[in-house]
Motif scaffolding. Structure first.
Motif, mmCIF file in Angstrom:
data_model
loop_
_atom_site.group_PDB
_atom_site.id
_atom_site.type_symbol
_atom_site.label_atom_id
_atom_site.label_comp_id
_atom_site.label_asym_id
_atom_site.label_seq_id
_atom_site.Cartn_x
_atom_site.Cartn_y
_atom_site.Cartn_z
ATOM 1 N N VAL A 85 -9.743 7.654 5.561
ATOM 2 C CA VAL A 85 -8.956 7.682 4.325
ATOM 3 C C VAL A 85 -7.628 6.962 4.531
ATOM 4 N N MET A 86 -6.978 7.170 5.679
ATOM 5 C CA MET A 86 -5.705 6.504 5.950
ATOM 6 C C MET A 86 -5.883 4.982 6.062
ATOM 7 N N ILE A 87 -6.981 4.546 6.679
ATOM 8 C CA ILE A 87 -7.254 3.106 6.771
ATOM 9 C C ILE A 87 -7.461 2.522 5.377
ATOM 10 N N TRP A 88 -8.178 3.247 4.526
ATOM 11 C CA TRP A 88 -8.417 2.782 3.159
ATOM 12 C C TRP A 88 -7.120 2.706 2.355
ATOM 13 N N LEU A 89 -6.258 3.709 2.534
ATOM 14 C CA LEU A 89 -4.979 3.716 1.810
ATOM 15 C C LEU A 89 -4.018 2.645 2.315
ATOM 16 N N SER A 90 -4.151 2.253 3.588
ATOM 17 C CA SER A 90 -3.232 1.262 4.158
ATOM 18 C C SER A 90 -3.513 -0.160 3.685
ATOM 19 N N VAL A 137 -6.858 3.613 17.131
ATOM 20 C CA VAL A 137 -6.875 3.145 15.745
ATOM 21 C C VAL A 137 -5.818 3.870 14.923
ATOM 22 N N GLY A 138 -5.681 5.188 15.134
ATOM 23 C CA GLY A 138 -4.677 5.952 14.404
ATOM 24 C C GLY A 138 -3.267 5.508 14.726
ATOM 25 N N SER A 139 -3.003 5.194 15.999
ATOM 26 C CA SER A 139 -1.666 4.716 16.377
ATOM 27 C C SER A 139 -1.392 3.318 15.835
ATOM 28 N N SER A 140 -2.440 2.487 15.766
ATOM 29 C CA SER A 140 -2.244 1.126 15.270
ATOM 30 C C SER A 140 -1.902 1.103 13.784
ATOM 31 N N ILE A 141 -2.317 2.132 13.033
ATOM 32 C CA ILE A 141 -1.959 2.189 11.608
ATOM 33 C C ILE A 141 -0.448 2.227 11.448
ATOM 34 N N MET A 142 0.230 2.968 12.326
ATOM 35 C CA MET A 142 1.686 3.079 12.239
ATOM 36 C C MET A 142 2.358 1.725 12.473
ATOM 37 N N THR A 143 1.947 1.003 13.519
ATOM 38 C CA THR A 143 2.586 -0.280 13.827
ATOM 39 C C THR A 143 2.193 -1.371 12.836
ATOM 40 N N LEU A 144 0.969 -1.305 12.295
ATOM 41 C CA LEU A 144 0.518 -2.316 11.352
ATOM 42 C C LEU A 144 1.161 -2.161 9.979
ATOM 43 N N THR A 145 1.625 -0.958 9.653
ATOM 44 C CA THR A 145 2.200 -0.699 8.330
ATOM 45 C C THR A 145 3.707 -0.493 8.368
ATOM 46 N N THR A 146 4.332 -0.662 9.532
ATOM 47 C CA THR A 146 5.777 -0.424 9.659
ATOM 48 C C THR A 146 6.418 -1.566 10.432
ATOM 49 N N THR A 147 7.478 -2.126 9.888
ATOM 50 C CA THR A 147 8.196 -3.198 10.578
ATOM 51 C C THR A 147 8.958 -2.632 11.774
ATOM 52 N N SER A 195 0.837 -1.197 0.000
ATOM 53 C CA SER A 195 0.000 0.000 0.000
ATOM 54 C C SER A 195 0.871 1.245 0.000
ATOM 55 N N VAL A 196 0.216 2.384 -0.211
ATOM 56 C CA VAL A 196 0.918 3.671 -0.187
ATOM 57 C C VAL A 196 1.483 3.941 1.199
ATOM 58 N N ILE A 197 0.722 3.629 2.234
ATOM 59 C CA ILE A 197 1.157 3.875 3.609
ATOM 60 C C ILE A 197 2.354 2.992 3.956
ATOM 61 N N HIS A 198 2.345 1.751 3.511
ATOM 62 C CA HIS A 198 3.467 0.840 3.785
ATOM 63 C C HIS A 198 4.768 1.361 3.177
ATOM 64 N N ARG A 199 4.677 2.015 2.016
ATOM 65 C CA ARG A 199 5.878 2.469 1.319
ATOM 66 C C ARG A 199 6.434 3.787 1.842
ATOM 67 N N LEU A 200 5.686 4.469 2.692
ATOM 68 C CA LEU A 200 6.159 5.743 3.225
ATOM 69 C C LEU A 200 7.349 5.547 4.159
ATOM 70 N N ASP A 201 8.168 6.589 4.249
ATOM 71 C CA ASP A 201 9.295 6.574 5.173
ATOM 72 C C ASP A 201 8.782 6.464 6.607
ATOM 73 N N PRO A 202 9.424 5.647 7.462
ATOM 74 C CA PRO A 202 8.942 5.511 8.848
ATOM 75 C C PRO A 202 8.967 6.823 9.618
ATOM 76 N N ARG A 203 9.863 7.737 9.263
ATOM 77 C CA ARG A 203 9.889 9.040 9.927
ATOM 78 C C ARG A 203 8.609 9.823 9.651
ATOM 79 N N VAL A 204 8.108 9.699 8.423
ATOM 80 C CA VAL A 204 6.864 10.373 8.067
ATOM 81 C C VAL A 204 5.710 9.825 8.899
#
Length: 263
Positions: A54-59, A121-131, A15-24
């Motif tokens: 929108v962020m959940i949909w993009l992830s 939910v917003g915080s979980s997007i970061m951990t779910l899309t970032t190793t 997804s687009v969110i997965h490909r983003l830089d972890p700093r972002v």
């Protein structure tokens, strides 16, 4: 219940969110949490909810998988709502014995419930899309200026990464211990809340032993490999900002400006 906790888990997909830089993603998560405390109006919460949707949909992370993490903090959410509902002074709507529900209490309770839900939910997007490895690199890069005042940046980032890694491992270990004790006649379901809490006490000793054993094994493995973090340690995949990352920063700035305006 234990398997419903999504904190610290990584959902493998494209997804687009997965490909983003972890700093972002780290900066965006902090900015989103701040925005939830900035908004005080209905339209502000609507904007935060639309942005989160929108962020959940993009992830591309299934909504059911993400929302099941809410089951673990349902009791905390209910306690927060109840305390705000009965302990907020104002115009009285309903009186139940010595407890009074006020108009202001209902408003604060609803807003607090929405705020906590969006925050988790917003915080979980970061951990779910970032190793965890990317999270460590991102935190270390963001905190790099603190190393000038002798703050152990690499060690702090490494500890946070290891803590995130240990969460799903310890949950799985707890689940195994519970199933083993249930097979031997233990009962974790019947009785009131106090009895259920007392039934969980026998889990603590084997869980702590397992956690310390895993921590000791990890420390021995790192020491055997002569692991040493610091400025001289190179990265296999160095973090480099791309066009999409700068665009994401721009979207967050516009979102924050909108929250300030609506708030």
């Amino acid at each position: 219940m234990l398997r419903d906790i999504t904190l610290g888990q990584y959902y493998q997909t494209e997804s687009v969110i997965h490909r983003l830089d972890p700093r972002v993603k780290l900066v965006a998560t902090i900015a989103y949490i701040l925005s939830l405390f900035l908004v005080q109006s209905v339209w502000g919460y609507v904007a935060a909810g639309v942005f989160l949707a929108v962020m959940i949909w993009l992830s591309h992370v299934p909504f059911k998988f993400m929302i099941k993490g809410m089951k673990a903090i349902l009791i905390l959410l209910l306690l927060t709502v109840v305390f705000n509902l009965f302990l907020t002074p104002g115009e009285i709507l309903i009186t139940i014995w010595k407890l009074k529900i006020t108009k202001e209490g209902v408003k604060v309770a609803v807003m607090m419930a929405i705020r906590l839900t969006f925050l988790i939910v917003g915080s979980s997007i970061m951990t779910l899309t970032t190793t965890p490895n990317n999270l460590t690199d991102g935190m270390e890069k963001l905190m790099k200026p603190l190393s000038r005042i002798r703050v152990p940046v690499h060690e702090i980032a490494m500890m946070m990464s290891i803590a995130l890694r240990f969460i799903p491992i310890l949950l799985e270990e707890t689940d195994k211990i519970m199933k083993a004790q249930i097979a031997r006649g233990a009962d974790f379901e019947s009785g009131n809340i106090i009895k259920k809490a007392k039934a969980l006490i026998p889990l603590l000793v084997p869980l702590f032993i397992s956690a310390f054993r895993r921590a000791n094994d990890l420390a021995m493995a790192m020491e055997a490999r002569c692991y040493q973090g610091g400025d001289n340690r190179t990265k296999m995949k160095p973090l480099v900002y791309k066009r999409a990352d700068w665009l994401a920063y721009g979207v967050m700035i516009v979102y924050l400006a909108g929250c300030v305006f609506l708030g």
